[in-house]
Scaffold this motif. Structure first.
Motif, PDB file in Angstrom:
ATOM      1  N   LYS A   1      -5.162  -2.816   2.482  1.00 60.09           N
ATOM      2  CA  LYS A   1      -5.579  -1.701   1.605  1.00 60.09           C
ATOM      3  C   LYS A   1      -6.902  -1.103   2.071  1.00 60.09           C
ATOM      4  O   LYS A   1      -7.112   0.101   2.011  1.00 60.09           O
ATOM      5  N   GLU A   2      -7.809  -1.965   2.525  1.00 60.28           N
ATOM      6  CA  GLU A   2      -9.147  -1.471   2.857  1.00 60.28           C
ATOM      7  C   GLU A   2      -9.266  -0.908   4.275  1.00 60.28           C
ATOM      8  O   GLU A   2     -10.192  -0.144   4.565  1.00 60.28           O
TER       9      GLU A   2
ATOM     10  N   THR B   1       0.850  -1.195   0.000  1.00 62.04           N
ATOM     11  CA  THR B   1       0.000   0.000   0.000  1.00 62.04           C
ATOM     12  C   THR B   1       0.884   1.243   0.000  1.00 62.04           C
ATOM     13  O   THR B   1       2.096   1.157   0.186  1.00 62.04           O
ATOM     14  N   ASP B   2       0.242   2.387  -0.211  1.00 62.66           N
ATOM     15  CA  ASP B   2       0.994   3.644  -0.253  1.00 62.66           C
ATOM     16  C   ASP B   2       1.410   4.039   1.169  1.00 62.66           C
ATOM     17  O   ASP B   2       0.594   4.529   1.947  1.00 62.66           O
TER      18      ASP B   2
ATOM     19  N   LYS C   1      -4.874   6.329   6.603  1.00 60.79           N
ATOM     20  CA  LYS C   1      -4.776   5.115   7.425  1.00 60.79           C
ATOM     21  C   LYS C   1      -3.883   5.440   8.605  1.00 60.79           C
ATOM     22  O   LYS C   1      -2.970   6.253   8.461  1.00 60.79           O
TER      23      LYS C   1
ATOM     24  N   GLY D   1     -10.879   6.073   3.088  1.00 58.34           N
ATOM     25  CA  GLY D   1     -10.287   5.627   1.836  1.00 58.34           C
ATOM     26  C   GLY D   1     -10.342   6.663   0.725  1.00 58.34           C
ATOM     27  O   GLY D   1      -9.714   6.490  -0.310  1.00 58.34           O
TER      28      GLY D   1
ATOM     29  N   ASP E   1      -3.275  -8.752   1.575  1.00 54.86           N
ATOM     30  CA  ASP E   1      -3.010  -7.429   0.975  1.00 54.86           C
ATOM     31  C   ASP E   1      -4.276  -6.571   0.954  1.00 54.86           C
ATOM     32  O   ASP E   1      -4.260  -5.386   1.286  1.00 54.86           O
TER      33      ASP E   1
END
Ligand code: 13P
Ligand code: SF4
Length: 389
Positions: free
Chosen positions: A240-241, A126-127, A198, A184, A236
């Motif tokens: 991300k979520e 993820t970023d 996040k 998000g 993963d």
């Protein structure tokens, strides 16, 4: 971290209490303004009676930061609190922890190697620029420094909501109405002042989860990161979520409180009030009447009307003190069999007398120091918290 408190000379371990009280009072008088003694609310009576300032971890951090004159700050609390005080005080000041074995088992549940490892793994899926690391003040200075270096902040139990609101760029006025924007949907970068979409919250999963719910997020926005497993044991897509990546740590004192304790108290005291610390599990917090830091709990009990019955879910020394200070109210521990915090309990009169006698004799015993490279970054994270809250 390995720390070792050498045994005290017999003169301290065998001295009667009234003799130790006399020695502490004498040393304190001789040191005068050169000394300030800080006492966390969980300290025993024999120690807290000598505190120039009592407080929760936030109040004591702020107070320590404002003590520019005292040469010696004796911190009656646990190791991470003394480290924070050392970071926030000046180079001419020395912070002392009366017993070096007074650590915090929750703080020990996250270490720098594990956090850095998870950080690298998160960056693979993820970023990473959009993850804000937040450490509870109950953590080693090295973790505060990690957070400072990575545009995050420290929080305490009394300002976690404000710090997470800042981290996720929520509308501070949104109250319990939920996130100001859909989780998000954030599309910024670190250049927007270090905030993201996040948080990696460590070491206490419960404080992170309880605060996330308070901000209007749901269970599906949160994932637990197990440091013993690759990527915290998450897929993963789960990383991300999620909005909240919650480190798998806890306080063994507060995790003991169960919903069954709340139910048992309510069946015996149908009009009673339940107040718990946010280190308790979400199931308990959800059915409690009130939740807040130790300072909050003290305020809530003192505002309660005479004649009320209050069950408190936090460390027993504070609960017993509240019961003594409010004889017109019935103040009980939510768990009748609760244990004290065994590390807070290590600070006792013999250790306090021993460090103060040392100061009078010109010997600084049990100084807590944070190396300057760590302190520089950790100070950024602590000062960010003080500015936010
Ligand atoms: P406070 O932040 O409420 O002082 O709590 C510190 C702590 O260690 C609670 O277990
Ligand atoms: Fe740490 Fe829990 Fe003790 Fe607080 S009560 S110092 S979190 S072990």
């Amino acid at each position: 971290m390995f720390r070792l408190q050498p045994p005290l000379p017999d003169d301290y371990t065998t001295a009667p209490n009234d003799e130790l009280v006399r020695r502490v009072a004498t040393a304190r008088a001789r040191l005068g303004k050169r000394l300030v003694i800080l006492g966390h609310h969980y300290q025993r009576e024999e120690v807290i009676q000598f505190a120039d300032r009592r407080g929760d971890s936030f109040g004591l951090s702020r107070f320590a930061a404002d003590q520019h004159d005292a040469e010696f700050v004796v911190f009656c609390g646990v190791h991470f609190m003394a480290e924070s005080a050392d970071i926030l005080t000046g180079p001419h000041q020395q912070v002392i922890l009366p017993d070096l074995n007074a650590g915090c088992s929750m703080a020990d549940m996250a270490d720098l190697d594990d956090v850095e490892q998870i950080w690298v793994e998160l960056a693979e899926v993820t970023d990473i620029e959009a993850i804000v690391p937040i450490t509870y003040v109950n953590s080693a200075a090295a973790l505060k420094a990690f957070v400072g270096r990575n545009s995050g902040a420290v929080c305490t139990s009394s300002n976690a909501r404000a710090v997470l609101t800042w981290a996720l760029e929520l509308d501070a006025a949104s109250g319990t109405g939920g996130p100001a924007r859909a989780p998000g949907s954030w599309a910024g970068s670190r250049s927007l002042g270090g905030r993201g979409n996040k948080v990696l919250f460590f070491p206490d999963q419960h404080l992170g989860r309880n605060t996330g719910f308070q901000l209007g997020y749901g269970a599906s926005d949160m994932q637990v990161v197990d440091p013993r497993r690759r990527l915290g044991g998450l897929a993963d897509a789960e990383v991300k979520e999620a909005t909240f990546l919650l480190w798998k740590g806890h306080c063994s004192v507060h995790q003991r409180f169960r919903t069954g304790h709340v139910e048992a108290f309510r069946s015996e005291h149908p009009d009673g009030v339940v107040i718990v610390h946010p280190e308790c599990s979400h199931e308990v917090v959800e059915i409690a009447d009130q939740v807040g830091s130790t300072d909050y709990i003290i305020g809530a009990v003192s505002r309660a009307p005479a004649g009320s019955t209050i069950a408190v879910g936090t460390e027993i020394h504070l609960v017993d003190r509240l019961a003594r200070e409010h004889p017109d109210r019935t103040v009980l521990s939510l768990d009748p069999l609760v244990c004290p915090c065994s590390t807070m309990f290590r600070i006792d009169l013999p250790h306090l007398a021993w460090v103060l006698d040392g100061l009078v004799a010109g010997e600084v015993r049990n100084r807590i120091t944070v190396d300057e490279a760590t302190a520089v970054d950790a100070r950024v994270a602590l000062e960010r918290m003080l500015a936010i809250a």
